[in-house]
Design an enzyme around this catalytic site. Structure first.
Site, PDB file in Angstrom:
ATOM      1  N   HIS A 308      24.266 -57.214 -42.835  1.00 13.20           N
ATOM      2  CA  HIS A 308      25.476 -57.187 -43.669  1.00 13.20           C
ATOM      3  C   HIS A 308      26.688 -57.058 -42.748  1.00 13.20           C
ATOM      4  CE1 HIS A 308      28.357 -56.119 -46.810  1.00 13.20           C
ATOM      5  NE2 HIS A 308      27.488 -56.680 -47.624  1.00 13.20           N
ATOM      6  N   ASP A 366      20.430 -58.437 -51.592  1.00 17.22           N
ATOM      7  CA  ASP A 366      19.702 -59.643 -52.011  1.00 17.22           C
ATOM      8  C   ASP A 366      18.213 -59.563 -51.758  1.00 17.22           C
ATOM      9  OD1 ASP A 366      22.602 -60.883 -50.780  1.00 17.22           O
ATOM     10  OD2 ASP A 366      21.975 -61.347 -52.824  1.00 17.22           O
TER      11      ASP A 366
HETATM   12  C1  SDX Z   1      26.061 -60.704 -49.393  1.00 14.97           C
HETATM   13  O1  SDX Z   1      30.465 -59.278 -47.679  1.00 14.97           O
HETATM   14  C2  SDX Z   1      29.810 -58.834 -48.693  1.00 14.97           C
HETATM   15  O2  SDX Z   1      30.074 -57.785 -49.237  1.00 14.97           O
HETATM   16  C3  SDX Z   1      28.679 -59.728 -49.169  1.00 14.97           C
HETATM   17  C4  SDX Z   1      27.806 -59.142 -50.266  1.00 14.97           C
HETATM   18  C5  SDX Z   1      28.569 -58.952 -51.542  1.00 14.97           C
HETATM   19  O3  SDX Z   1      28.122 -58.116 -52.346  1.00 14.97           O
HETATM   20  O4  SDX Z   1      29.540 -59.708 -51.783  1.00 14.97           O
HETATM   21  O5  SDX Z   1      27.274 -57.897 -49.859  1.00 14.97           O
HETATM   22  C6  SDX Z   1      26.659 -60.078 -50.602  1.00 14.97           C
HETATM   23  O6  SDX Z   1      26.479 -61.755 -48.999  1.00 14.97           O
HETATM   24  C7  SDX Z   1      24.988 -59.932 -48.639  1.00 14.97           C
HETATM   25  C8  SDX Z   1      24.538 -60.677 -47.327  1.00 14.97           C
HETATM   26  C9  SDX Z   1      23.583 -61.764 -47.738  1.00 14.97           C
HETATM   27  N1  SDX Z   1      23.268 -62.653 -46.582  1.00 14.97           N
HETATM   28  C10 SDX Z   1      22.062 -62.656 -46.023  1.00 14.97           C
HETATM   29  O7  SDX Z   1      21.129 -61.891 -46.335  1.00 14.97           O
HETATM   30  C11 SDX Z   1      21.871 -63.777 -44.999  1.00 14.97           C
HETATM   31  C12 SDX Z   1      21.263 -63.191 -43.717  1.00 14.97           C
HETATM   32  N2  SDX Z   1      22.234 -62.318 -43.113  1.00 14.97           N
HETATM   33  C13 SDX Z   1      23.090 -62.858 -42.074  1.00 14.97           C
HETATM   34  O8  SDX Z   1      23.483 -64.178 -42.246  1.00 14.97           O
HETATM   35  C14 SDX Z   1      24.160 -61.883 -41.608  1.00 14.97           C
HETATM   36  O9  SDX Z   1      23.549 -60.671 -41.483  1.00 14.97           O
HETATM   37  C15 SDX Z   1      25.423 -61.715 -42.431  1.00 14.97           C
HETATM   38  C16 SDX Z   1      26.132 -63.023 -42.617  1.00 14.97           C
HETATM   39  C17 SDX Z   1      25.102 -61.128 -43.759  1.00 14.97           C
HETATM   40  C18 SDX Z   1      26.334 -60.755 -41.671  1.00 14.97           C
HETATM   41  O10 SDX Z   1      26.545 -61.302 -40.447  1.00 14.97           O
HETATM   42  P1  SDX Z   1      27.604 -60.593 -39.426  1.00 14.97           P
HETATM   43  O11 SDX Z   1      27.792 -59.158 -39.727  1.00 14.97           O
HETATM   44  O12 SDX Z   1      28.822 -61.443 -39.399  1.00 14.97           O
HETATM   45  O13 SDX Z   1      26.840 -60.573 -38.094  1.00 14.97           O
HETATM   46  P2  SDX Z   1      26.573 -61.790 -37.155  1.00 14.97           P
HETATM   47  O14 SDX Z   1      26.258 -62.997 -37.994  1.00 14.97           O
HETATM   48  O15 SDX Z   1      27.691 -61.894 -36.193  1.00 14.97           O
HETATM   49  O16 SDX Z   1      25.241 -61.308 -36.439  1.00 14.97           O
HETATM   50  C19 SDX Z   1      25.292 -60.189 -35.547  1.00 14.97           C
HETATM   51  C20 SDX Z   1      24.013 -60.289 -34.763  1.00 14.97           C
HETATM   52  C21 SDX Z   1      23.775 -61.696 -34.237  1.00 14.97           C
HETATM   53  O17 SDX Z   1      23.041 -61.570 -33.042  1.00 14.97           O
HETATM   54  P3  SDX Z   1      23.875 -61.679 -31.611  1.00 14.97           P
HETATM   55  O18 SDX Z   1      24.643 -63.023 -31.710  1.00 14.97           O
HETATM   56  O19 SDX Z   1      24.831 -60.489 -31.622  1.00 14.97           O
HETATM   57  O20 SDX Z   1      22.827 -61.659 -30.565  1.00 14.97           O
HETATM   58  O21 SDX Z   1      22.912 -59.982 -35.622  1.00 14.97           O
HETATM   59  C22 SDX Z   1      22.073 -61.124 -35.731  1.00 14.97           C
HETATM   60  C23 SDX Z   1      22.878 -62.329 -35.273  1.00 14.97           C
HETATM   61  O22 SDX Z   1      22.036 -63.318 -34.708  1.00 14.97           O
HETATM   62  N3  SDX Z   1      21.730 -61.246 -37.140  1.00 14.97           N
HETATM   63  C24 SDX Z   1      20.520 -61.553 -37.590  1.00 14.97           C
HETATM   64  C25 SDX Z   1      20.634 -61.508 -39.006  1.00 14.97           C
HETATM   65  N4  SDX Z   1      21.886 -61.198 -39.337  1.00 14.97           N
HETATM   66  C26 SDX Z   1      22.569 -61.049 -38.187  1.00 14.97           C
HETATM   67  N5  SDX Z   1      19.348 -61.860 -36.956  1.00 14.97           N
HETATM   68  C27 SDX Z   1      18.296 -62.120 -37.778  1.00 14.97           C
HETATM   69  N6  SDX Z   1      18.322 -62.089 -39.120  1.00 14.97           N
HETATM   70  C28 SDX Z   1      19.473 -61.793 -39.772  1.00 14.97           C
HETATM   71  N7  SDX Z   1      19.507 -61.750 -41.097  1.00 14.97           N
END
Ligand code: SDX
Length: 431
Positions: A308, A366
């Protein structure tokens, strides 16, 4: 916004600039940079707005470290446990919990707005049966502005209120109709004798051929899913609604924009993507393979339903949702559901893996909502429409709050330009 009299000093090329600091009720202070470009001729740079407050708001507060979510000050676990969705809608819209009389009046108002204009039924038939229901919802909600002209004048507070009520009331009807159309079944009209969640389940699962009685445990779980998704500060889709609204667009167009943004798998589309991932994993012995892929920098695969932008310890909504998942699956006698077994084992392995601890990744809202919805009989394509239905009150409350701000102006971010400097055109036969 409390003025702290504190300031931040920014020094550029020996020149210092004093930037006011404002303090919130709770959460981090903010540095007010509204005059920065005028004073120093520089922009700030924050793609993804990870460190940027785009507005002030009194509706929802999230503490990502504590895993805290407050709606008008009330903790989400108390609301999910003791309140119900329409009461939370009232709270988000009006700022305080309603009296008994206020709640009864509000619930009756919403109930009396649940039908959509009969002529709108034709919109559904313009889509292919296999269209994603989110495509249908974006189209039909946007088209509401062609039918409800008496609630599109955003300068009229009464029209803003009517539009809010219509959107909250009609979203379940539209989502249910999108579902019925996709499976070739006749539309089921809303019923005024059912509460909000039971009415939605009835519109989705009833057929004209026989009586359909909604199980109270399922409607309670459905109501809780609505509550847990109601609002969430300035997430991507809410920010989309605010930006659309800042141009003066009508409420139905703004909410349609929010639906479109929510559709993405990184946002509201994650519950569908999460279930599809759990099904792809298929059995607990394949979990290590997928965890390895999620950790592999060369593999774009991410564990859907994990992580998140704000919560960096746990998502308080997932905690409540997990309890609901156990109740629903127990009721349906599918507690040994293979998908749930994979989900529980995946959560256990991911949470014990140093990579996920280091990246602060854990199940979000989710992760469990999809399991409940699948157990209820919804196809994965209906998961995000249900999220959109739930989030409509949040979008509408934030939209109303922004329109009520006399200081509101059209949103217009700037950029860090890295393209070509000015150059002269050359005719094609000289290139
Ligand atoms: C919702 O914003 C809100 O409030 C949203 C929400 C709402 O109620 O409106 O809460 C609803 O959208 C919940 C989130 C649902 N999405 C997912 O479940 C999809 C999977 N999650 C990711 O796409 C990600 O975690 C995000 C988009 C949710 C958050 O991403 P961030 O905080 O912007 O972090 P990032 O993408 O920059 O990742 C940071 C690191 C990265 O590694 P490095 O580049 O630092 O080495 O964490 C890793 C990413 O590769 N990472 C993951 C991961 N999520 C982040 N690695 C594996 N699996 C994941 N799910």
């Amino acid at each position: 916004m409390a003025d702290t009299q504190k300031t931040a000093t920014l020094t550029i090329d020996g020149q210092s600039y004093e930037l006011p600091i404002h303090s919130p009720t709770c959460g981090p202070d903010v540095i007010d940079i509204r005059k920065l470009y005028g004073q120093a001729g520089v922009f700030t740079y924050d793609p993804g707005f990870t460190s940027t407050a785009a507005c002030d708001s009194t509706i929802t507060y999230i503490d990502g470290d504590k895993g805290e979510l407050l709606h008008r000050g009330y903790p989400i676990d108390q609301l999910a446990g003791d309140s119900h969705y329409l009461e939370v809608c009232y709270l988000l819209l009006y700022g305080n919990l309603p009296s008994k009389a206020e709640l009864e009046k509000f619930e009756k108002t919403i109930t009396m707005h649940t039908m959509i204009h009969e002529q709108m039924h034709g919109f559904f038939r313009g889509f292919r049966r296999d269209a994603h229901p989110m495509a249908t919802m974006v189209g039909v909600v946007g088209a509401m502005s062609a039918f409800y002209h008496d609630s599109t004048d955003i300068t009229d507070p009464r029209q803003r209120e009517i539009a809010s009520h219509r959107l909250i009331a009609k979203m379940p009807t539209i989502a249910a109709m999108a579902y019925k159309y996709s499976i070739g079944q006749p539309f089921v009209y809303p019923r005024n004798d059912l509460d909000y969640a039971a009415n939605f389940l009835h519109m989705c699962f009833a057929v004209p051929a026989e009586e359909y009685n909604v199980d109270p445990i399922l409607s309670r779980a459905m109501d809780r899913i609505f509550t847990l998704h109601a609002d969430h500060e300035q997430n991507a889709s809410t920010s989309t609604v605010r930006l659309a609204s800042s141009s003066g667009a009508n409420p139905f167009a703004c909410i349609a924009a929010g639906i479109a943004c929510l559709w993405g798998p990184a946002h509201g589309g994650a519950n569908q993507a999460c279930l599809e991932m759990l099904k792809e994993i298929g059995s607990v012995d394949r979990i290590p393979e997928f965890i390895a892929r999620a950790k592999d920098k060369n593999d774009p695969f991410r564990l859907m339903g994990f992580g998140h932008r704000v919560y960096k310890n746990f998502d308080p909504r997932a905690t409540v949702m997990k309890q609901s998942a156990d109740e629903v699956l127990d009721l349906l006698g599918v507690e040994d559901n293979p998908i749930l077994q994979v989900a529980k084992e995946l959560e256990k392995q991911a949470l014990s893996d140093p990579y996920f601890a280091e990246k602060k990744l854990f199940p979000n809202v989710d992760f469990y909502s999809g399991i409940i919805l699948e157990a209820m009989g919804f196809p994965t394509s209906m998961f995000t429409p249900i999220f959109a239905l739930s989030r409509t009150v949040g979008w509408v409350s934030q939209w109303k709050e922004q329109l009520g701000d006399p200081g509101m102006k059209i949103g217009r971010p700037r950029q860090l330009y890295k393209g070509e400097a000015a150059r002269d055109y050359t005719p094609v036969d000289e290139r």
